[in-house]
Motif scaffolding. Sequence first.
Motif, PDB file in Angstrom:
ATOM      1  N   SER A  32     -23.312 -40.476  29.945  1.00 55.68           N
ATOM      2  CA  SER A  32     -22.415 -39.564  29.242  1.00 55.68           C
ATOM      3  C   SER A  32     -22.010 -38.377  30.101  1.00 55.68           C
ATOM      4  N   LEU A  33     -20.716 -38.068  30.027  1.00 54.17           N
ATOM      5  CA  LEU A  33     -20.177 -36.829  30.590  1.00 54.17           C
ATOM      6  C   LEU A  33     -19.677 -35.910  29.476  1.00 54.17           C
ATOM      7  N   VAL A  34     -20.099 -36.189  28.269  1.00 54.89           N
ATOM      8  CA  VAL A  34     -19.607 -35.444  27.109  1.00 54.89           C
ATOM      9  C   VAL A  34     -19.864 -33.944  27.274  1.00 54.89           C
ATOM     10  N   GLY A  35     -18.785 -33.172  27.191  1.00 55.96           N
ATOM     11  CA  GLY A  35     -18.907 -31.724  27.220  1.00 55.96           C
ATOM     12  C   GLY A  35     -19.261 -31.125  28.566  1.00 55.96           C
ATOM     13  N   ARG A  36     -19.316 -31.947  29.615  1.00 57.64           N
ATOM     14  CA  ARG A  36     -19.702 -31.413  30.922  1.00 57.64           C
ATOM     15  C   ARG A  36     -18.499 -30.760  31.608  1.00 57.64           C
ATOM     16  N   ARG A  37     -18.798 -29.822  32.519  1.00 57.74           N
ATOM     17  CA  ARG A  37     -17.775 -29.170  33.338  1.00 57.74           C
ATOM     18  C   ARG A  37     -17.990 -29.635  34.774  1.00 57.74           C
ATOM     19  N   VAL A  38     -17.053 -30.400  35.287  1.00 56.96           N
ATOM     20  CA  VAL A  38     -17.186 -31.001  36.607  1.00 56.96           C
ATOM     21  C   VAL A  38     -16.282 -30.229  37.569  1.00 56.96           C
ATOM     22  N   GLN A  39     -16.891 -29.611  38.600  1.00 52.35           N
ATOM     23  CA  GLN A  39     -16.153 -28.692  39.453  1.00 52.35           C
ATOM     24  C   GLN A  39     -15.974 -29.221  40.865  1.00 52.35           C
ATOM     25  N   SER A  40     -14.724 -29.355  41.274  1.00 53.17           N
ATOM     26  CA  SER A  40     -14.359 -29.526  42.682  1.00 53.17           C
ATOM     27  C   SER A  40     -15.054 -30.682  43.374  1.00 53.17           C
ATOM     28  N   LEU A  41     -15.121 -31.823  42.750  1.00 53.51           N
ATOM     29  CA  LEU A  41     -15.757 -32.982  43.378  1.00 53.51           C
ATOM     30  C   LEU A  41     -14.712 -34.029  43.740  1.00 53.51           C
ATOM     31  N   ASP A  42     -14.967 -34.731  44.833  1.00 49.98           N
ATOM     32  CA  ASP A  42     -14.128 -35.868  45.203  1.00 49.98           C
ATOM     33  C   ASP A  42     -14.694 -37.100  44.509  1.00 49.98           C
ATOM     34  N   LEU A  43     -14.017 -37.535  43.460  1.00 50.56           N
ATOM     35  CA  LEU A  43     -14.497 -38.649  42.633  1.00 50.56           C
ATOM     36  C   LEU A  43     -13.702 -39.933  42.886  1.00 50.56           C
ATOM     37  N   MET A  44     -13.025 -39.995  44.013  1.00 47.68           N
ATOM     38  CA  MET A  44     -12.240 -41.195  44.315  1.00 47.68           C
ATOM     39  C   MET A  44     -13.123 -42.429  44.414  1.00 47.68           C
ATOM     40  N   ASP A  45     -14.385 -42.246  44.845  1.00 52.40           N
ATOM     41  CA  ASP A  45     -15.310 -43.381  44.924  1.00 52.40           C
ATOM     42  C   ASP A  45     -16.144 -43.538  43.656  1.00 52.40           C
ATOM     43  N   ARG A  46     -15.809 -42.792  42.618  1.00 51.35           N
ATOM     44  CA  ARG A  46     -16.566 -42.860  41.365  1.00 51.35           C
ATOM     45  C   ARG A  46     -15.687 -43.368  40.221  1.00 51.35           C
ATOM     46  N   THR A  47     -14.672 -44.174  40.561  1.00 47.76           N
ATOM     47  CA  THR A  47     -13.729 -44.647  39.547  1.00 47.76           C
ATOM     48  C   THR A  47     -14.441 -45.474  38.475  1.00 47.76           C
ATOM     49  N   PHE A  48     -15.314 -46.402  38.881  1.00 48.53           N
ATOM     50  CA  PHE A  48     -16.010 -47.236  37.894  1.00 48.53           C
ATOM     51  C   PHE A  48     -16.849 -46.369  36.962  1.00 48.53           C
ATOM     52  N   ASP A  54     -18.546 -41.922  28.830  1.00 46.97           N
ATOM     53  CA  ASP A  54     -17.826 -41.180  27.798  1.00 46.97           C
ATOM     54  C   ASP A  54     -17.567 -39.760  28.293  1.00 46.97           C
ATOM     55  N   ALA A  55     -16.297 -39.349  28.351  1.00 48.56           N
ATOM     56  CA  ALA A  55     -15.932 -38.022  28.854  1.00 48.56           C
ATOM     57  C   ALA A  55     -15.345 -37.138  27.757  1.00 48.56           C
ATOM     58  N   THR A  56     -15.730 -37.402  26.527  1.00 46.95           N
ATOM     59  CA  THR A  56     -15.227 -36.597  25.420  1.00 46.95           C
ATOM     60  C   THR A  56     -15.522 -35.104  25.646  1.00 46.95           C
ATOM     61  N   ALA A  57     -14.491 -34.283  25.499  1.00 50.83           N
ATOM     62  CA  ALA A  57     -14.611 -32.818  25.595  1.00 50.83           C
ATOM     63  C   ALA A  57     -15.085 -32.340  26.960  1.00 50.83           C
ATOM     64  N   ALA A  58     -15.035 -33.205  27.959  1.00 45.19           N
ATOM     65  CA  ALA A  58     -15.370 -32.771  29.313  1.00 45.19           C
ATOM     66  C   ALA A  58     -14.194 -32.000  29.916  1.00 45.19           C
ATOM     67  N   VAL A  59     -14.469 -31.243  30.968  1.00 43.24           N
ATOM     68  CA  VAL A  59     -13.431 -30.519  31.701  1.00 43.24           C
ATOM     69  C   VAL A  59     -13.621 -30.813  33.185  1.00 43.24           C
ATOM     70  N   PHE A  60     -12.560 -31.294  33.819  1.00 44.71           N
ATOM     71  CA  PHE A  60     -12.588 -31.595  35.244  1.00 44.71           C
ATOM     72  C   PHE A  60     -11.741 -30.558  35.964  1.00 44.71           C
ATOM     73  N   LEU A  61     -12.379 -29.760  36.824  1.00 45.39           N
ATOM     74  CA  LEU A  61     -11.723 -28.653  37.493  1.00 45.39           C
ATOM     75  C   LEU A  61     -11.532 -28.971  38.968  1.00 45.39           C
ATOM     76  N   GLY A  62     -10.305 -29.307  39.345  1.00 41.75           N
ATOM     77  CA  GLY A  62      -9.995 -29.542  40.744  1.00 41.75           C
ATOM     78  C   GLY A  62     -10.656 -30.753  41.346  1.00 41.75           C
ATOM     79  N   CYS A  63     -10.935 -31.765  40.561  1.00 42.63           N
ATOM     80  CA  CYS A  63     -11.574 -32.983  41.069  1.00 42.63           C
ATOM     81  C   CYS A  63     -10.516 -34.012  41.476  1.00 42.63           C
ATOM     82  N   ARG A  64     -10.750 -34.667  42.616  1.00 36.93           N
ATOM     83  CA  ARG A  64      -9.878 -35.768  43.027  1.00 36.93           C
ATOM     84  C   ARG A  64     -10.313 -37.033  42.309  1.00 36.93           C
ATOM     85  N   MET A  65      -9.351 -37.697  41.640  1.00 37.20           N
ATOM     86  CA  MET A  65      -9.644 -38.925  40.888  1.00 37.20           C
ATOM     87  C   MET A  65      -8.516 -39.920  41.071  1.00 37.20           C
ATOM     88  N   ALA A  66      -8.854 -41.200  40.996  1.00 42.18           N
ATOM     89  CA  ALA A  66      -7.825 -42.237  40.995  1.00 42.18           C
ATOM     90  C   ALA A  66      -7.001 -42.110  39.705  1.00 42.18           C
TER      91      ALA A  66
END
Length: 376
Positions: A32-48, A54-66
């Motif tokens: 679960s990523l529910v409600g988490r704040r994810v800051q400045s991460l390169d998540l291009m290799d974390r697509t799966f 579950d990312a309900t109510a999460a916030v992604f701040l400046g993260c690289r994503m596919a």
Amino acid sequence: MAHLHRQHGHGHGHDREIETLEKFDEAVARGSLVGRRVQSLDLMDRTFALLSADATAAVFLGCRMAPDAAAKVRADGALVFPPVPDVPFDPYRGLLYTPDELFAGLAGDGYEATPDARTYAWFQRTMRDGDIFASMLRAVHDDAISDALDERLAGVPVVGVMGGHAMARGTDAYAGAARLGRSLARAGLTVATGGGPGAMEAANLGAYAAPHPDGMLDEALLLLGKEPSYAPSVGDWARVAFEVRSRWPGGGDSVGVPTWFYGHEPPNAFAGHIAKYFANATREDGLLARCTAGVVYLPGAAGTVQEIFDNTTPNYYESRGEPTPMVLVNRTHWTEHLPAWPLLRALAEGRSMEPRIALVDTVEEAAEALLRLGGR
């Protein structure tokens, strides 16, 4: 984001934050990523992982994503703030700076090519333009830095060492400030300074030297004396500092809190963690507020005088709780050249801060006075 954390302590807000890939992987492993704040991460290799968690109510701040990962987390109800292009800093960063990060490229292309210098140039340009978007990015960055500083110093006894930027390497005053930093660090305190050159660098150097044999500091002072000042060449000044760090690795940790507002003053390379701000007022107040074990004031000019009385006000009114120790060093300086001591003593008279202030002649007395006033 960070303002609520600072008002209410270091509790569950920081537990929700993810600033490293390791913490991200741990959260995903729990499903679960529910409600988490994810800051400045390169998540291009974390697509799966993003597609499956579950990312309900999460916030992604400046993260690289596919694109498909970004679409999926948005569909979960997450907020996604994409990376900001074409700026030389990351406004959403989750961690404090390191000297290696700010001075990256120094050896090859010179100081003007470093992230520190490029960020200052951007700051100067956007301040003239009055761009509201740039102003917002600066504010977000500074709040993220305050948040990271809170996390770094949570539960740690912090002592501030304030003093002027003009104190040159190779002088007795610089050596004394370095010995002060070493004494405070060896007493179990985390040294925090304004993060720049002069007295600030000396105190951070002393903390860096704390785990090493005593002779290391003497040798380092001789080496640094070859480049007494950051003017005219910041690059030469900084390279000698990195030479000291390379010759004596594994130094002690300390914190520097500089500002791009005084961009002509570079950060020093001896603070292990650097909280660099755009807004000087935020930086000044934040630095002093975090000095829970007190502050030592070495001779300085207008900036150091300002820091004395910025700290006097909450101690006078007890607005941060019990007053913290304040030690002024160099009797002649603070009673004759810039007579801050008589005013400080008059303000303290009859108040709870009165037994928490001291004036001493030398840096050798300063550490002892601070520890005594703080009951250590």
